[in-house]
Design a protein around this motif. Structure first.
Motif, PDB file in Angstrom:
ATOM      1  N   VAL A 306       0.982  -1.302   0.228  1.00 15.42           N
ATOM      2  CA  VAL A 306       0.041   0.114  -0.150  1.00 15.42           C
ATOM      3  C   VAL A 306       0.897   1.165   0.039  1.00 15.42           C
ATOM      4  CG1 VAL A 306      -1.850   1.350   1.305  1.00 15.42           C
ATOM      5  CG2 VAL A 306      -1.759  -1.232   1.361  1.00 15.42           C
ATOM      6  N   ARG A 307       0.675   2.136  -0.861  1.00 16.08           N
ATOM      7  CA  ARG A 307       1.351   3.432  -1.007  1.00 16.08           C
ATOM      8  C   ARG A 307       0.134   4.644  -0.612  1.00 16.08           C
ATOM      9  NH1 ARG A 307       6.461   4.491  -4.736  1.00 16.08           N
ATOM     10  NH2 ARG A 307       7.699   2.601  -3.701  1.00 16.08           N
ATOM     11  N   LEU A 308       0.838   5.709  -0.002  1.00 23.55           N
ATOM     12  CA  LEU A 308      -0.036   6.843   0.017  1.00 23.55           C
ATOM     13  C   LEU A 308      -0.324   7.514  -1.264  1.00 23.55           C
ATOM     14  CD1 LEU A 308      -1.804   8.667   1.926  1.00 23.55           C
ATOM     15  CD2 LEU A 308       0.010   9.755   2.920  1.00 23.55           C
ATOM     16  N   MET A 309      -1.233   7.372  -1.881  1.00 21.82           N
ATOM     17  CA  MET A 309      -1.295   7.887  -3.224  1.00 21.82           C
ATOM     18  C   MET A 309      -1.421   9.629  -3.190  1.00 21.82           C
ATOM     19  SD  MET A 309      -0.971   4.983  -4.752  1.00 21.82           S
ATOM     20  CE  MET A 309      -1.055   5.912  -6.438  1.00 21.82           C
ATOM     21  N   HIS A 313       7.240  12.175  -5.010  1.00 25.88           N
ATOM     22  CA  HIS A 313       7.515  12.541  -6.276  1.00 25.88           C
ATOM     23  C   HIS A 313       8.975  12.504  -6.720  1.00 25.88           C
ATOM     24  CE1 HIS A 313       7.795  15.223  -9.997  1.00 25.88           C
ATOM     25  NE2 HIS A 313       6.273  15.206 -10.089  1.00 25.88           N
ATOM     26  N   ARG A 314       9.271  12.022  -8.013  1.00 23.38           N
ATOM     27  CA  ARG A 314      10.493  11.512  -8.217  1.00 23.38           C
ATOM     28  C   ARG A 314      11.430  12.670  -8.134  1.00 23.38           C
ATOM     29  NH1 ARG A 314      13.112   8.079 -11.610  1.00 23.38           N
ATOM     30  NH2 ARG A 314      12.124   6.509 -10.240  1.00 23.38           N
ATOM     31  N   VAL A 315      10.944  14.128  -8.465  1.00 20.08           N
ATOM     32  CA  VAL A 315      11.880  15.165  -8.566  1.00 20.08           C
ATOM     33  C   VAL A 315      11.583  15.953  -7.202  1.00 20.08           C
ATOM     34  CG1 VAL A 315      12.408  17.268  -9.902  1.00 20.08           C
ATOM     35  CG2 VAL A 315      11.723  15.128 -11.269  1.00 20.08           C
TER      36      VAL A 315
HETATM   37  N1  ACO Z   1       3.677   6.071   0.077  1.00 16.48           N
HETATM   38  C1  ACO Z   1       4.563   5.473   0.968  1.00 16.48           C
HETATM   39  N2  ACO Z   1       5.852   4.853   0.527  1.00 16.48           N
HETATM   40  C2  ACO Z   1       6.436   5.779  -0.375  1.00 16.48           C
HETATM   41  C3  ACO Z   1       5.496   6.533  -1.448  1.00 16.48           C
HETATM   42  C4  ACO Z   1       4.281   6.796  -1.033  1.00 16.48           C
HETATM   43  N3  ACO Z   1       3.297   7.581  -1.762  1.00 16.48           N
HETATM   44  N4  ACO Z   1       6.288   7.180  -2.449  1.00 16.48           N
HETATM   45  C5  ACO Z   1       7.780   6.929  -2.248  1.00 16.48           C
HETATM   46  N5  ACO Z   1       7.593   6.042  -1.143  1.00 16.48           N
HETATM   47  C6  ACO Z   1       8.984   5.414  -0.421  1.00 16.48           C
HETATM   48  C7  ACO Z   1       9.133   4.159  -1.265  1.00 16.48           C
HETATM   49  O1  ACO Z   1       8.725   2.841  -0.795  1.00 16.48           O
HETATM   50  C8  ACO Z   1      10.883   4.196  -0.971  1.00 16.48           C
HETATM   51  O2  ACO Z   1      11.104   3.637   0.371  1.00 16.48           O
HETATM   52  P1  ACO Z   1      12.518   2.994   0.592  1.00 16.48           P
HETATM   53  O3  ACO Z   1      13.364   4.085   0.367  1.00 16.48           O
HETATM   54  O4  ACO Z   1      12.236   2.432   2.018  1.00 16.48           O
HETATM   55  O5  ACO Z   1      12.415   1.661  -0.389  1.00 16.48           O
HETATM   56  C9  ACO Z   1      11.127   5.727  -1.039  1.00 16.48           C
HETATM   57  O6  ACO Z   1      10.071   6.308  -0.568  1.00 16.48           O
HETATM   58  C10 ACO Z   1      11.382   6.356  -2.406  1.00 16.48           C
HETATM   59  O7  ACO Z   1      10.581   5.891  -3.373  1.00 16.48           O
HETATM   60  P2  ACO Z   1      10.647   5.527  -4.807  1.00 16.48           P
HETATM   61  O8  ACO Z   1       9.543   4.645  -5.288  1.00 16.48           O
HETATM   62  O9  ACO Z   1      12.079   4.787  -4.970  1.00 16.48           O
HETATM   63  O10 ACO Z   1      10.776   6.846  -5.596  1.00 16.48           O
HETATM   64  P3  ACO Z   1      10.458   7.236  -6.789  1.00 16.48           P
HETATM   65  O11 ACO Z   1      11.182   8.433  -7.117  1.00 16.48           O
HETATM   66  O12 ACO Z   1      11.002   6.177  -7.825  1.00 16.48           O
HETATM   67  O13 ACO Z   1       8.744   7.367  -6.876  1.00 16.48           O
HETATM   68  C11 ACO Z   1       6.585   8.122  -7.053  1.00 16.48           C
HETATM   69  C12 ACO Z   1       8.083   8.461  -7.146  1.00 16.48           C
HETATM   70  C13 ACO Z   1       6.207   7.055  -8.205  1.00 16.48           C
HETATM   71  C14 ACO Z   1       5.807   9.391  -7.484  1.00 16.48           C
HETATM   72  C15 ACO Z   1       6.270   7.580  -5.764  1.00 16.48           C
HETATM   73  O14 ACO Z   1       6.539   8.614  -4.785  1.00 16.48           O
HETATM   74  C16 ACO Z   1       4.702   7.208  -5.635  1.00 16.48           C
HETATM   75  O15 ACO Z   1       4.417   5.939  -6.083  1.00 16.48           O
HETATM   76  N6  ACO Z   1       3.685   7.651  -5.193  1.00 16.48           N
HETATM   77  C17 ACO Z   1       2.408   7.403  -5.176  1.00 16.48           C
HETATM   78  C18 ACO Z   1       1.845   7.581  -6.609  1.00 16.48           C
HETATM   79  C19 ACO Z   1       1.526   9.169  -7.045  1.00 16.48           C
HETATM   80  O16 ACO Z   1       1.202   9.924  -6.215  1.00 16.48           O
HETATM   81  N7  ACO Z   1       2.153   9.454  -8.290  1.00 16.48           N
HETATM   82  C20 ACO Z   1       1.941  10.778  -8.921  1.00 16.48           C
HETATM   83  C21 ACO Z   1       3.134  11.658  -9.233  1.00 16.48           C
HETATM   84  S1  ACO Z   1       2.981  13.084  -9.716  1.00 16.48           S
HETATM   85  C22 ACO Z   1       2.426  12.912 -11.135  1.00 16.48           C
HETATM   86  O17 ACO Z   1       2.361  12.106 -11.958  1.00 16.48           O
HETATM   87  C23 ACO Z   1       1.649  14.148 -11.530  1.00 16.48           C
END
Ligand code: ACO
Length: 436
Positions: A306-309, A313-315
């Motif tokens: 489960v992720r907190l949607m 953000h990557r950046v």
């Molecule tokens: N909830 C819980 N944990 C999270 C979340 C989240 N939303 N996002 C990142 N993390 C955690 C990961 O599990 C990871 O933990 P770890 O280091 O212990 O393994 C760490 O934070 C880094 O996360 P990554 O997935 O490696 O970061 P990445 O830059 O690859 O991903 C992303 C960015 C895809 C946006 C991610 O934060 C995510 O899935 N968010 C939820 C989906 C979302 O809201 N997307 C919208 C993006 S904005 C847009 O497109 C307009």
């Protein structure tokens, strides 16, 4: 590419001679090391899945400072554009490099508005879809089908074709998205009205019916326009990179944008607003505020999946500036509609507060992104959850097309062709089937 501003020396521990690589400075932001000759000089590739450290192109359109939480379109801060400009001015800025003056604005608006109708035949194409199809499946199909309807603007190497296809795409996306919605609802399609604003016209095509006049609510019109501005471009994100890669083969602009729409659909990208609202509704149905703690524990548990949607953000490793603007719009829209006590908005605020204070999120620099609040605004406007990503695609179309046109005009552009680190079987011989 300009002269190198600096050089980086790459040395190897195995005795391979070291090499110098040129380093270039941008106008702002990190420098880049030019590795284009690396393979020729060393026989090695770089390895960077997910492009964590790779600039795939040079661009003058959008700049993000993820640490500061800053977003600039052609140098202008998103906060100023959201407060002082409308979406079509923003489109002009992204496409042509600057904000329009009064005359340019009038000319541009007229050009876009003259192209809002779509070929009538597209309705029959639309009818081939199941009515319960996901709108993103339908929109991907409709945008791809545009290349079958507008043959006269499909040559990506012709600047006039690029210009007309840009205008057509920006103008027709609201019509296509509303067609997908009306088809799903089983309601009559609404033709565009040229006297309305871009956003007002879209609201009418979505929610108007032929039975009565549709009055555009100016607060909702402005809110939608802001959603469009905030989503208009975001430099080299997954869907934009998809559009560039797809367009790099010389395919037509409609096909390249359809690829962008398909990429945007995913829940880690544009589908996050839909996923976020589904998450909030699910949480609300299962106990609401009382269950927030339990839900957060699941989010932090790596095995739960489960992720907190709407978070992370990557950046952006600081607050997403679009999230703040969206939160303000959210308050305005809920107040206009008398929904100040909207439970989902309250739940979202509670989740945000907990997350911002929680070590898990603080350590990983996870903040709300634009999608955390945009779903609540859209839902309040009356847009169904499964249309959210379609609205995002509509808004992002201008960014995709501006980036595509920039790439085609770049003398250094080549077909995109990444390489790989091969980990499969070495050469082996095929044995007869009876011996396998
Ligand atoms: N909830 C819980 N944990 C999270 C979340 C989240 N939303 N996002 C990142 N993390 C955690 C990961 O599990 C990871 O933990 P770890 O280091 O212990 O393994 C760490 O934070 C880094 O996360 P990554 O997935 O490696 O970061 P990445 O830059 O690859 O991903 C992303 C960015 C895809 C946006 C991610 O934060 C995510 O899935 N968010 C939820 C989906 C979302 O809201 N997307 C919208 C993006 S904005 C847009 O497109 C307009």
């Amino acid at each position: 590419m300009k002269q190198a501003d600096n050089k980086a020396t790459l040395s190897f521990s195995n005795g391979t001679p070291s090499i110098d690589l040129p380093v270039y400075q941008g106008s702002i932001g990190p420098d880049v090391i030019d590795i284009r000759k690396l393979y020729g000089q060393t026989g090695m590739f770089t390895y960077d899945p997910g492009f964590l450290s790779t600039a795939s192109c040079q661009s003058a359109i959008t700049y993000i400072d993820g640490d500061k939480g800053e977003l600039l379109y052609r140098g202008y801060p998103i906060e100023q554009l959201a407060a002082q400009c409308d979406f079509l001015e923003t489109c002009h800025l992204l496409l042509y490099g600057d904000l329009p003056n009064v005359q340019q604005k009038a000319d541009f608006n007229k050009r876009v508005i003259n192209h809002t109708m779509v070929n009538e035949q597209l309705q029959f194409f639309l009818r081939g879809f199941r009515r319960d199809a996901h709108p993103m499946a339908v929109i991907t199909g409709l945008v791809g089908a545009m290349s079958a309807f507008y043959h006269d603007s499909t040559d990506i190497n012709n600047p006039e074709h690029r210009e007309i296809s840009a205008i057509r795409l920006i103008a027709k996306m609201p019509t296509l998205v509303s067609l997908a919605y009306k088809y799903k609802m089983g309601q009559p399609y609404m033709y565009p009205r040229n006297e309305l604003s871009y956003s007002g016209n879209f609201l009418r095509m979505m929610f108007g019916t032929p039975c009565e006049d549709y009055q555009v609510n100016p607060v909702l019109e402005r809110a939608l326009d802001r959603i469009f501005i905030l989503h208009a471009d975001h430099e080299q994100n997954a869907s934009t990179s998809t559009v560039r890669l797809c367009g790099s083969s010389g395919t037509n602009p409609f096909a390249a944008i359809a690829a962008g729409v398909a990429c945007l659909w995913g829940p880690a990208h544009g589908g996050a607003n839909e996923a976020c609202l589904n998450m909030l509704e699910g949480l609300q149905a299962n106990g609401g505020a009382e269950k927030v703690g339990e839900f957060m524990n699941q989010v932090k548990d790596k095995n739960s999946g489960v992720r907190l949607m709407g978070f992370g953000h990557r950046v952006y490793k600081n607050y997403d500036p679009r999230a703040k603007l969206m939160q303000d719009t959210c308050k305005e829209v809920l107040a206009e509609l008398g929904l100040e006590k909207d439970p989902l908005f309250k739940l979202a605020m509670a989740l945000e507060k907990i997350a911002l204070e929680d070590d898990y999120f603080v350590q990983r620099k996870l903040y709300p992104n634009v999608d955390f609040y945009s779903g609540i605004v859209q839902r309040a406007i009356g847009i169904p959850v499964n249309m959210f990503t379609g609205i995002f695609a509509l808004a992002r179309t201008v960014g995709w097309i501006a980036q595509l046109n920039e790439m085609i005009g770049d003398p250094e552009y080549k077909i995109g062709r990444p390489r790989q680190l091969f980990t499969g079987s070495k050469r082996r011989e095929v044995s007869p089937i009876s011996q396998r």
